[in-house]
Write a protein that holds these residues in place. Structure first.
Motif, short mmCIF file in Angstrom:
data_model
loop_
_atom_site.label_atom_id
_atom_site.label_comp_id
_atom_site.label_asym_id
_atom_site.label_seq_id
_atom_site.Cartn_x
_atom_site.Cartn_y
_atom_site.Cartn_z
N TRP A 60 6.97 -45.52 -48.75
CA TRP A 60 7.38 -44.25 -48.14
C TRP A 60 8.75 -44.37 -47.48
O TRP A 60 9.63 -43.53 -47.70
CB TRP A 60 6.36 -43.82 -47.09
CG TRP A 60 4.99 -43.51 -47.62
CD1 TRP A 60 4.63 -43.25 -48.90
CD2 TRP A 60 3.79 -43.43 -46.85
NE1 TRP A 60 3.28 -43.03 -48.99
CE2 TRP A 60 2.74 -43.12 -47.74
CE3 TRP A 60 3.49 -43.60 -45.49
CZ2 TRP A 60 1.42 -42.97 -47.32
CZ3 TRP A 60 2.18 -43.45 -45.06
CH2 TRP A 60 1.15 -43.13 -45.97
N GLY A 61 8.93 -45.39 -46.67
CA GLY A 61 10.19 -45.55 -45.96
C GLY A 61 11.32 -46.00 -46.86
O GLY A 61 12.46 -45.57 -46.71
N VAL A 62 11.02 -46.88 -47.81
CA VAL A 62 12.04 -47.35 -48.75
C VAL A 62 12.60 -46.16 -49.54
O VAL A 62 13.81 -45.99 -49.68
CB VAL A 62 11.46 -48.41 -49.70
CG1 VAL A 62 12.53 -48.91 -50.68
CG2 VAL A 62 10.87 -49.57 -48.92
N GLU A 63 11.70 -45.35 -50.04
CA GLU A 63 12.11 -44.17 -50.80
C GLU A 63 12.94 -43.23 -49.94
O GLU A 63 13.99 -42.73 -50.37
CB GLU A 63 10.88 -43.43 -51.33
CG GLU A 63 11.21 -42.15 -52.10
CD GLU A 63 10.01 -41.23 -52.22
OE1 GLU A 63 9.89 -40.30 -51.40
OE2 GLU A 63 9.18 -41.45 -53.13
N ALA A 64 12.49 -42.97 -48.72
CA ALA A 64 13.18 -42.02 -47.84
C ALA A 64 14.61 -42.45 -47.56
O ALA A 64 15.53 -41.63 -47.56
CB ALA A 64 12.40 -41.85 -46.54
N VAL A 65 14.82 -43.74 -47.31
CA VAL A 65 16.17 -44.22 -47.04
C VAL A 65 17.07 -44.00 -48.24
O VAL A 65 18.16 -43.42 -48.13
CB VAL A 65 16.17 -45.71 -46.64
CG1 VAL A 65 17.60 -46.24 -46.59
CG2 VAL A 65 15.50 -45.89 -45.29
N PHE A 66 16.63 -44.44 -49.40
CA PHE A 66 17.50 -44.33 -50.57
C PHE A 66 17.74 -42.88 -50.99
O PHE A 66 18.79 -42.56 -51.56
CB PHE A 66 16.95 -45.15 -51.74
CG PHE A 66 17.19 -46.62 -51.59
CD1 PHE A 66 18.48 -47.12 -51.53
CD2 PHE A 66 16.14 -47.52 -51.49
CE1 PHE A 66 18.72 -48.48 -51.38
CE2 PHE A 66 16.36 -48.88 -51.35
CZ PHE A 66 17.66 -49.36 -51.29
N GLU A 67 16.81 -42.00 -50.70
CA GLU A 67 17.03 -40.59 -51.01
C GLU A 67 18.16 -39.99 -50.17
O GLU A 67 18.70 -38.94 -50.52
CB GLU A 67 15.74 -39.80 -50.78
CG GLU A 67 14.72 -39.95 -51.90
CD GLU A 67 13.48 -39.13 -51.69
OE1 GLU A 67 13.17 -38.81 -50.52
OE2 GLU A 67 12.81 -38.82 -52.70
N HIS A 68 18.50 -40.65 -49.08
CA HIS A 68 19.57 -40.17 -48.21
C HIS A 68 20.86 -40.95 -48.38
O HIS A 68 21.75 -40.88 -47.54
CB HIS A 68 19.11 -40.20 -46.75
CG HIS A 68 18.11 -39.15 -46.42
ND1 HIS A 68 16.78 -39.28 -46.73
CD2 HIS A 68 18.23 -37.93 -45.83
CE1 HIS A 68 16.13 -38.19 -46.34
NE2 HIS A 68 16.99 -37.37 -45.79
N VAL A 69 20.95 -41.72 -49.47
CA VAL A 69 22.18 -42.45 -49.78
C VAL A 69 23.00 -41.64 -50.77
O VAL A 69 22.50 -41.26 -51.84
CB VAL A 69 21.87 -43.84 -50.34
CG1 VAL A 69 23.15 -44.53 -50.83
CG2 VAL A 69 21.21 -44.71 -49.27
N ARG A 70 24.25 -41.38 -50.43
CA ARG A 70 25.13 -40.62 -51.31
C ARG A 70 25.28 -41.35 -52.64
O ARG A 70 25.49 -42.56 -52.68
CB ARG A 70 26.50 -40.46 -50.65
CG ARG A 70 27.43 -39.46 -51.36
CD ARG A 70 28.73 -39.32 -50.60
NE ARG A 70 28.51 -38.93 -49.20
CZ ARG A 70 28.29 -37.69 -48.78
NH1 ARG A 70 28.28 -36.70 -49.66
NH2 ARG A 70 28.11 -37.42 -47.50
#
Length: 226
Positions: A58-68
């Motif tokens: 959950w957290g891994v996905e959330a971080v990368f989804e917010h990477v330009r």
């Protein structure tokens, strides 16, 4: 003991927070150097794929989804020998799979090396063996699944660079292995932070990672859609 991550009662939430503290969940990110080597840019490539495992997806996905530059981030399972994977089986720790995230990105906007830097500094603690915070078991291991030999070379070089610089208080336990299959997780695991921002597990373990990402990588941070 693996924490069963579902909607929690007030009593269960308090117990979870205590478990997180006892497990030594890292509250602060680590400032790291840029990778000395990176994957060579391919001017013909419009997208590339990277797969990372660093605890609860959950957290891994959330971080990368917010990477330009990241086009998509999908939670799933990698590293096991079974031809398919499901959460209830993977959560036993006996299938060989790790909770992982497949990241599809535009290499003209963000490099593989930059994704590695985010992974090691913000996404997770690479010194925790077969666990992240309250989540315990080999399915929560730190691992990089390289899509090709170049990714494997760069990932191994960056780990060696960080070890030489003594970037962390303890040794890095992150494994690097060739990517041999990725199984998307069940639909309710996708975009979990976006759909459950107030769940205690998310508030304590994952939401702070986005704050750290924005602060440490302002040029790479992408605000939520809408």
């Amino acid at each position: 003991m693996t924490v069963f991550r579902s909607t929690l009662s007030a009593v269960a939430a308090a117990a979870l927070l205590a478990a997180c503290n006892l497990a030594g969940a890292r509250s602060k990110p680590v400032a790291l150097p840029d990778p000395a080597v990176d994957v060579a840019a391919n001017p013909a490539a419009t997208t590339e794929t990277a797969v990372f495992a660093g605890g609860c997806f959950w957290g891994v996905e959330a971080v990368f989804e917010h990477v330009r530059g990241v086009k998509s981030a999908v939670s799933g399972y990698s590293g096991g020998s079974a031809p398919s994977a499901r959460y209830l089986l993977v959560s036993t720790g006996r299938t060989g799979h790790a909770e992982a995230v497949r990241v599809v990105y535009d290499p003209k906007q963000v490099s593989y090396g930059q994704l590695l830097k985010v992974f090691f500094s913000v996404v997770h603690d690479p010194t925790q063996l077969d666990r992240q915070g309250p989540d315990v078991g080999p399915q929560y291991r730190s691992q990089i699944f390289a899509a090709n030999r170049e990714q494997q070379r760069v990932a191994e070089a960056y780990i060696a660079q960080l070890e030489a610089a003594r970037a962390f208080a303890g040794p890095i336990v992150t494994k690097v292995a060739p990517l041999d299959g990725f199984h998307p997780a069940e639909a309710h695991h996708q975009d979990y932070l976006e759909h459950h921002p107030d769940e205690p597990y998310i508030v304590y373990n994952d939401a702070p990672k986005l704050v750290h990402l924005k602060r440490m990588f302002p040029a790479l941070y992408r605000a939520p859609h809408g």
